[in-house]
Design an enzyme around this catalytic site. Structure first.
Site, PDB file in Angstrom:
ATOM      1  CB  CYS A 190       7.931  51.219  -6.630  1.00  0.00           C
ATOM      2  SG  CYS A 190       7.096  50.845  -5.074  1.00  0.00           S
TER       3      CYS A 190
ATOM      4  CB  CYS B 212       8.704  48.357  -2.708  1.00  0.00           C
ATOM      5  SG  CYS B 212       8.189  47.421  -4.153  1.00  0.00           S
TER       6      CYS B 212
ATOM      7  CB  CYS C  96       4.974  47.293  -1.898  1.00  0.00           C
ATOM      8  SG  CYS C  96       4.953  48.779  -2.922  1.00  0.00           S
TER       9      CYS C  96
ATOM     10  CE  LYS D  14       5.329   5.099   6.903  1.00  0.00           C
ATOM     11  NZ  LYS D  14       5.263   6.528   7.187  1.00  0.00           N
TER      12      LYS D  14
ATOM     13  CG  ASP E 257       4.629  12.239   5.239  1.00  0.00           C
ATOM     14  OD1 ASP E 257       4.531  11.760   6.382  1.00  0.00           O
ATOM     15  OD2 ASP E 257       5.596  12.917   4.851  1.00  0.00           O
TER      16      ASP E 257
ATOM     17  CE1 TYR F 200      -8.568   6.962  -0.495  1.00  0.00           C
ATOM     18  CE2 TYR F 200      -6.401   7.997  -0.532  1.00  0.00           C
ATOM     19  CZ  TYR F 200      -7.598   7.687  -1.156  1.00  0.00           C
ATOM     20  OH  TYR F 200      -7.816   8.097  -2.441  1.00  0.00           O
TER      21      TYR F 200
ATOM     22  CE  LYS G 114       9.362   6.133   6.188  1.00  0.00           C
ATOM     23  NZ  LYS G 114      10.229   6.913   6.992  1.00  0.00           N
TER      24      LYS G 114
ATOM     25  CB  CYS H 278       4.233  49.017  -6.701  1.00  0.00           C
ATOM     26  SG  CYS H 278       5.597  47.849  -6.750  1.00  0.00           S
TER      27      CYS H 278
ATOM     28  CD  GLU I  14      -2.467  -1.237   2.776  1.00  0.00           C
ATOM     29  OE1 GLU I  14      -2.416  -0.252   3.536  1.00  0.00           O
ATOM     30  OE2 GLU I  14      -3.004  -2.313   3.079  1.00  0.00           O
TER      31      GLU I  14
HETATM   32  S1  IVH Z   1      -0.101   0.218   8.656  1.00  0.00           S
HETATM   33  C1  IVH Z   1       0.464  -2.019  12.410  1.00  0.00           C
HETATM   34  N1  IVH Z   1      -0.611   1.289   6.286  1.00  0.00           N
HETATM   35  O1  IVH Z   1       2.571   5.208   8.705  1.00  0.00           O
HETATM   36  C2  IVH Z   1       0.268  -1.307  11.146  1.00  0.00           C
HETATM   37  N2  IVH Z   1       0.361   2.655   7.971  1.00  0.00           N
HETATM   38  O2  IVH Z   1       4.445   3.988  11.395  1.00  0.00           O
HETATM   39  C3  IVH Z   1       0.223   0.142  11.323  1.00  0.00           C
HETATM   40  N3  IVH Z   1       0.677   4.994   7.314  1.00  0.00           N
HETATM   41  O3  IVH Z   1       1.621   6.792  11.247  1.00  0.00           O
HETATM   42  C4  IVH Z   1       0.323   0.974  10.159  1.00  0.00           C
HETATM   43  N4  IVH Z   1      -0.102   4.806   5.258  1.00  0.00           N
HETATM   44  O4  IVH Z   1      -0.522   5.979  10.059  1.00  0.00           O
HETATM   45  C5  IVH Z   1      -0.114   1.481   7.526  1.00  0.00           C
HETATM   46  N5  IVH Z   1      -1.123   2.134   4.176  1.00  0.00           N
HETATM   47  C6  IVH Z   1      -0.650   2.314   5.411  1.00  0.00           C
HETATM   48  C7  IVH Z   1      -0.181   3.574   5.836  1.00  0.00           C
HETATM   49  C8  IVH Z   1       0.319   3.701   7.140  1.00  0.00           C
HETATM   50  C9  IVH Z   1       0.414   5.632   6.155  1.00  0.00           C
HETATM   51  C10 IVH Z   1       1.252   5.620   8.514  1.00  0.00           C
HETATM   52  C11 IVH Z   1       0.595   5.215   9.798  1.00  0.00           C
HETATM   53  C12 IVH Z   1       1.658   5.466  10.835  1.00  0.00           C
HETATM   54  C13 IVH Z   1       2.905   5.235  10.062  1.00  0.00           C
HETATM   55  C14 IVH Z   1       3.496   3.892  10.421  1.00  0.00           C
END
Ligand code: IVH
Length: 696
Positions: A422, A419, A437, A120, A122, A231, A326, A442, A118
């Site tokens: 001008c 400014c 300004c 991740k 932020d 989500y 990551k 200007c 999935e």
């Molecule tokens: S699973 C035990 N799935 O990433 C499983 N986390 O340290 C727990 N996050 O702040 C997390 N997208 O909220 C999972 N598709 C995803 C995610 C996700 C973002 C965030 C989660 C947490 C951090 C994991």
């Protein structure tokens, strides 16, 4: 209030709640709006009215809570049903393979169990507590065991269902947490920051900070105005009850969430092998700039639920069945060569960094925003410093911090007092972080003003780029917006990059742009606080420049959806004789100053004149007026021979009599609504259109 009336109100409230929650589901989760906004607004107002009259009918899943409840003093501490765990990280393929090898020693089946990959996102992790399908509490992660109860704020997020859909085969457990990520869209984030900068407020460093900050607002009405989304990706059942769910793997979990009406991210992949996961992650990293939210990696989950318990948890914090893979960091270090400033169209002075070019995430970065002078001072950024630069998705690169240990003799940065365009002394309004300004003529302000005037969402004059605008200003051929319309082919021929054909084309596109709706012109003028949306509402309400010029500040403020700040700013603009002259010149140049009426099928009241009188059961006078106007009708104050309908409430007074005398038909609020439905295009047309709009 009789019992019978209460029961009727109760039934109606439940009906409205259902209809509104359903509309929300189709809008946010399925991305296929089913009803027009005006209808949603009217139902919402009716429900609010009922709940005001019968406070005992308020419910935790009422959509009226989406607009934000009263401010709180503080957040309650909330214990999660079970700890919210965090994830271990892997930064390269070898680390990911190491994770699989370690897991295989605990449970040999992982080798061919499959994975769900999935994105991740932020944002901020939250746990939503549903009891019998109703959202009763929502909390931030906090320390994993105890979070902050931010229920009222979470209820304002349209994508979070207040009540789960109970139509699928799997019954909703009596008590469970749905866990997932609240995030801010990148487009919404940029608009929010633009608005804050225009209002002189500090901007947010990134969407994650903006999300966290929005969730921790004590006033939920503030959160309601933030572009947040959600989500879901995890279900935590109440360990005190022995509920079970028929899910075999993580893909089933996501499907189940979706069936209950929880939005789940469509970007994910069920992978047979770790190599497939790596290929997916590579693809995701390449495609990330196309997403409207920030991601910092891929979460890889061992697919079968049966293995989760077997694999267990490391140090009570990180489950072994999932890991965050990551992406390469979107940070780089480089030298900050210069701190420069430019002046925006509102006069705001925007500092930016000129950097020694550096590659971040596949793109060369040479410039970065510095937000405002307070931010520069807080970070203590100095010219010639080595700095940390961040670039994420489409967000403008930012200077995160100086590397002070590498500093030699750099001197503290002194912000300008004049400014740059001008030389007018700058002003710093109290309570604002931005510096301005004040000179309205200007050249710097005029340049950006014209760039905005001709831009896509405004007058949309194709072929008139920033370089051309600059040249036209430098040569004195254009001094303001109206001058654009006097340009002839011969004026353009001398400009860099122009030949006969391009000159003819530009004159043609300037000519075509004369016909834009008045709302575009109003937005193009660049009046503070008058964004594209506000401009549309205002143009529709007054029909064009004449109606607007005849309006008072209070008439403007009376438009549904227009606040005092916007009304004040627009009234101040219209009070300046210079601006009136400008509008006259634009009109004389043949620029359209009339707002066209919306397409006929959405305008069931087109050509009809209404008078509203007396107290209506659920709509205020202003609401009824807005409702009629949005559907294309006109509302006047007195009954005459040209009145088509009089909408009658309780205690209507003399207007009802006058209607009877003149034989003008009268309507109740309900009859008004029915009339709209009868005259409106069929619901299926509207749905088809909505689908087209959302896939266009
Ligand atoms: S699973 C035990 N799935 O990433 C499983 N986390 O340290 C727990 N996050 O702040 C997390 N997208 O909220 C999972 N598709 C995803 C995610 C996700 C973002 C965030 C989660 C947490 C951090 C994991």
């Amino acid at each position: 209030m009789t019992d019978r009336e209460t029961t009727a109100a109760e039934r109606r409230a439940e009906e409205l709640r259902r209809a509104l929650n359903d509309a929300n589901y189709w809008y946010y989760v399925r991305d296929q709006p089913r009803i027009p906004d005006a209808e949603y607004d009217v139902m919402m107002r009716e429900l609010k009215e009922i709940e005001r009259a019968h406070p005992e009918l308020a419910r935790p899943d009422s959509p009226t809570l989406r607009v934000g409840a009263e401010p709180a003093d503080q957040f309650e501490k909330v214990r999660h049903l079970a700890p919210m765990l965090s994830l271990d990280n892997a930064f390269d393929p070898e680390e990911l393979r190491g994770w699989q090898r370690r897991n295989a020693r605990i449970a040999a089946e992982v080798e061919d169990a499959g994975y769900v990959a999935e994105l991740k996102i932020d944002g901020a992790a939250v746990a939503l507590l549903y009891e019998d399908g109703v959202l009763v509490r929502g909390a931030t992660r906090g320390n994993g065991l105890i979070g902050e109860g931010v229920t009222a704020n979470l209820r304002t997020i349209g994508a979070i269902p207040l009540r789960l859909r109970d139509e699928g085969e799997v019954p909703i457990p009596p008590r469970m947490e749905v866990r997932g990520e609240v995030y801010m869209t990148l487009s919404g984030f940029e608009r929010l920051n633009e608005r804050r900068a225009a209002e002189g407020l500090p901007t947010f460093a990134n969407p994650r900070n903006a999300t966290a900050g929005s969730l921790r607002q004590l006033d939920p009405r503030v959160t309601a105005g933030r572009p947040l989304h959600f989500y879901g990706f995890q279900i935590q059942l109440d360990p005190e009850l022995d509920t079970t769910l028929p899910v075999r793997n993580q893909a089933d979990v996501l499907e189940l969430l979706a069936a209950w009406g929880i939005p789940v991210n469509p970007h994910r992949r069920l992978c047979d092998s770790l190599e497939e996961v790596l290929a997916y992650a590579e693809q995701a990293e390449q495609d990330r700039a196309r997403l409207d939210y920030e991601i910092d990696g891929v979460v890889v989950k061992v697919a079968p639920v049966a293995l989760w318990e077997e694999l267990g948890v490391v140090g009570e914090r990180e489950p072994r069945w999932a890991i965050a893979y990551k992406f390469a960091p979107d940070l780089a270090t480089t030298r900050l060569l210069h701190i420069r400033v430019n002046v925006g169209r509102t006069g705001a002075i925007n500092p930016y960094a000129v950097l020694e070019p550096v590659e971040i995430g596949g793109a060369m970065v040479k410039l970065a925003t510095l937000h405002n002078f307070e931010d520069i001072a807080r970070k203590d950024l100095r010219e010639n410093d080595m700095v940390l630069v961040k670039r994420a998705g489409d967000v403008i690169p930012q200077v995160v911090a100086p590397l002070t240990e590498e500093r030699t003799d750099q001197e503290r940065y002194e912000p300008p007092t004049e400014c740059p365009a001008c030389r007018t002394p700058l002003e710093h309004p109290p309570d604002e972080v931005m510096v301005y300004c004040p000179n309205t003529s200007c050249p710097g302000r005029i340049y950006w003003g014209i760039v905005h005037f001709v831009s896509r969402g405004a007058m949309d004059i194709r072929g008139l780029g920033e370089r051309t605008v600059q040249q036209l200003l430098d040569r004195g051929q254009v001094r303001d917006f109206a001058d654009l319309y006097d340009l002839e082919e011969s004026d353009l021929l001398g400009l860099e990059g122009f030949a006969e054909i391009s000159a003819r084309k530009l004159v043609q596109s300037i000519d075509e742009a004369r016909a834009r709706p008045f709302s575009r012109l109003l937005f193009a003028l660049g009046i503070r606080h008058v964004g594209a949306n506000a401009a549309k509402l205002i143009a529709r309400a007054f029909g064009g420049v004449d109606g607007l010029l005849a309006a008072s500040r209070d008439d403007i403020a009376a438009i549904h959806g227009i606040g005092d700040t916007t009304a004040d700013a627009l009234a101040a603009f219209l009070a300046e004789p210079r601006n009136i002259t400008l509008l006259d010149r634009l009109r004389a140049a043949g620029v359209n100053v009339v707002e066209p009426v919306e397409r006929a099928e959405r305008q069931p009241f087109a050509g009809l004149t209404f008078v509203v009188t007396g107290t209506l059961p659920s709509l205020s006078r202003k609401d009824a007026k807005t409702f009629i106007e949005r559907l294309g009708g006109r509302v006047t104050g007195s009954v005459s021979g040209s009145t088509d309908y009089v909408v009658l409430g309780e205690e209507p007074g003399s207007k009802a009599e006058r209607a009877r005398e003149l034989g003008v038909p009268t309507l109740s609020e309900d009859e008004l609504r029915r009339l709209a439905e009868e005259r409106d295009a069929t619901a299926s047309d509207i749905e088809a259109e909505a689908r087209e709009d959302s896939t266009a």
